[in-house]
Design a protein around this motif. Sequence first.
Motif, mmCIF file in Angstrom:
data_model
loop_
_atom_site.group_PDB
_atom_site.id
_atom_site.type_symbol
_atom_site.label_atom_id
_atom_site.label_comp_id
_atom_site.label_asym_id
_atom_site.label_seq_id
_atom_site.Cartn_x
_atom_site.Cartn_y
_atom_site.Cartn_z
ATOM 1 N N VAL A 1 17.747 3.274 94.499
ATOM 2 C CA VAL A 1 17.068 2.868 95.735
ATOM 3 C C VAL A 1 16.371 4.064 96.379
ATOM 4 C CG1 VAL A 1 17.445 1.996 98.073
ATOM 5 C CG2 VAL A 1 18.578 0.892 96.152
ATOM 6 N N ALA A 2 17.023 5.248 96.329
ATOM 7 C CA ALA A 2 16.414 6.454 96.895
ATOM 8 C C ALA A 2 15.096 6.784 96.189
ATOM 9 C CB ALA A 2 17.382 7.634 96.785
ATOM 10 N N GLN B 1 12.438 4.211 97.139
ATOM 11 C CA GLN B 1 11.946 4.466 98.489
ATOM 12 C C GLN B 1 10.980 5.652 98.511
ATOM 13 O OE1 GLN B 1 14.801 5.879 101.418
ATOM 14 N NE2 GLN B 1 13.934 4.508 102.959
ATOM 15 N N TRP C 1 8.679 -1.013 97.803
ATOM 16 C CA TRP C 1 9.496 -1.885 98.644
ATOM 17 C C TRP C 1 9.877 -3.178 97.937
ATOM 18 C CZ3 TRP C 1 10.446 1.887 101.419
ATOM 19 C CH2 TRP C 1 9.460 2.728 101.940
ATOM 20 N N ILE D 1 12.974 -2.629 95.933
ATOM 21 C CA ILE D 1 14.165 -2.536 96.780
ATOM 22 C C ILE D 1 14.637 -3.929 97.187
ATOM 23 C CG2 ILE D 1 15.059 -1.714 98.990
ATOM 24 C CD1 ILE D 1 13.165 0.685 98.717
ATOM 25 N N LEU E 1 19.018 4.183 101.127
ATOM 26 C CA LEU E 1 17.835 4.071 101.990
ATOM 27 C C LEU E 1 17.874 5.063 103.151
ATOM 28 C CD1 LEU E 1 17.607 0.168 102.203
ATOM 29 C CD2 LEU E 1 16.040 1.680 100.980
ATOM 30 N N LYS F 1 20.231 5.106 105.479
ATOM 31 C CA LYS F 1 20.831 4.485 106.665
ATOM 32 C C LYS F 1 22.315 4.843 106.762
ATOM 33 C CE LYS F 1 16.986 2.166 107.454
ATOM 34 N NZ LYS F 1 16.133 2.442 108.627
ATOM 35 N N LEU G 1 20.439 -4.769 106.399
ATOM 36 C CA LEU G 1 19.435 -4.849 105.332
ATOM 37 C C LEU G 1 18.354 -5.874 105.685
ATOM 38 C CD1 LEU G 1 21.720 -4.664 102.161
ATOM 39 C CD2 LEU G 1 20.084 -2.944 102.920
ATOM 40 N N CYS H 1 15.587 -4.544 107.711
ATOM 41 C CA CYS H 1 14.673 -3.602 107.047
ATOM 42 C C CYS H 1 13.797 -4.274 105.990
ATOM 43 C CB CYS H 1 15.471 -2.475 106.383
ATOM 44 S SG CYS H 1 16.480 -1.514 107.511
#
Length: 501
Positions: A303-304, A307, A312, A315, A381, A383, A433, A436
């Motif tokens: 995911v990193a 991103q 997107w 993700i 992400l 967060k 989630l 976002c």
Amino acid sequence: MNISQQKRAFLTGTLLLTATGFACRILGFFYRIFLSRTIGAEGLGLYNMVHPVFGICFALCAGSIQTAVSQAVASNVERGRAAFKAGLVISLTMAVFLGCIIWNFGDFLAVNLLMEERCAPLLPFIAVSVPCSAIHACINGYYYGLQKTKVPAFSQLAEQLVRIGVVFLLAGIMAEKGIVITVQLAVLGHLSGEIASSFYTLLSICLFPPKGGNKNCCPFLASVREAAPPLMALALPLMGNRLVLNILSSMEAIWIPNRLQAFGLSSSEALNVYGVLTGMALPFVLFPSAITNSVAVLLLPTVARAQSFGNWKSISSTISMSVRYSMYMGILCIGVFTFYGSQLGLTVFHDSSSGNFIKILAWLCPFLYLSTTTGSILNGLGKTSATFVQNVAALLLRLAFVLFGIPVFGIQALLWGMLVSELFLSLLHIYSLKKCFAFSWNPYEMIVKPAFFLFISAGITKAASGWLKLPTTLPEFLQLCVYIGILSLSYSGLLLLFHKH
């Protein structure tokens, strides 16, 4: 099928980690059975009481830095080697310092922190294991960032095999010489496994360094100084988060026997109940989480990376897939542990209370698996603050059940608290989630349909048990495994047959 290289690496890594995770858990089952029959439930309770000390140290010097190294390498492979070197130096320095504190103040920690003086002789083993855990955590973090999971996967296997081998060997020698087997043997096994894992990972990275990354001749100290500030900027929030979470988890582990005594149990009875729950029932319930844990480890760097490229859509797709399959697996586990929990507890541990715990904890599975994967996505992400606050809220909720519920309702209050807190945590993660990313969340597809298929599969298994004549010489546990296998295959087959693309 046309699968991208990134997806192929993710799937391959997940399968490898899952396979080794299952192998370790299968070995761990036999190990737990052996421990339960040699040191008893009370010994298991003592063994689990010293782990909060290790957990706090690991959170400070290893776990957060492993995640930061993985994230740094995934975001910028070229600078991955420098980030790994910086992480290893910082982690090992902190680990040696913490190990010295545990070694020198073991008696004080046992009496004042753990509230159980019998833990004092066990803490020196924990002290030595902390630096070992720091070494293999950093090396594994580097490999996870590169999405190369062979070394981390086999390090888990090496750790488990050596732990079990050492304990079995020493137990045989002690039994032959008439020496009483105590809980110290289990803690020595823990230390042996940590040493084996660190030795294996060090040997792997020295003899077979992974390809990729910056191979310039920048001096070691210079590269560490350059990479340390951005790495610690990633690690410090995680470190603070994990430290607070581990302190809260440690408080729970320490307070449970104390609150059980307030309910009316003796110290020995309280440790016995705690040992049955944590040493017998929970390992069964957590067994399938080898899959979700493997997915979660690889979701963060995946995911990193998505991103960092602004992908997107990828993700959103990853979130939907994670939520759906966590629910699929969790609902299956409800069926398995509800239908067969009592028999599993009796046949494996010869303890009826462990079977009752397994049946109650079965309802924990969907929320446990869901919070694991969604929490990893949120961390990937960036967060981390949201996941920290949500985890703290869930743990405080569970602690409330421990402090105020156990003295009134006994161990049942803890089981209710675990269920409520995991449900609360998974809903918070999903909510974060949703704010976002727009991802598909279909209650019918994720809950109603798999639950319906579970009931059909239970009927198929019940019918199969009528006409399937298993050999009477087959151990009861293996007979249960056959029926669980039929249930799982029927359920998986129905999901595949009616899968909505």
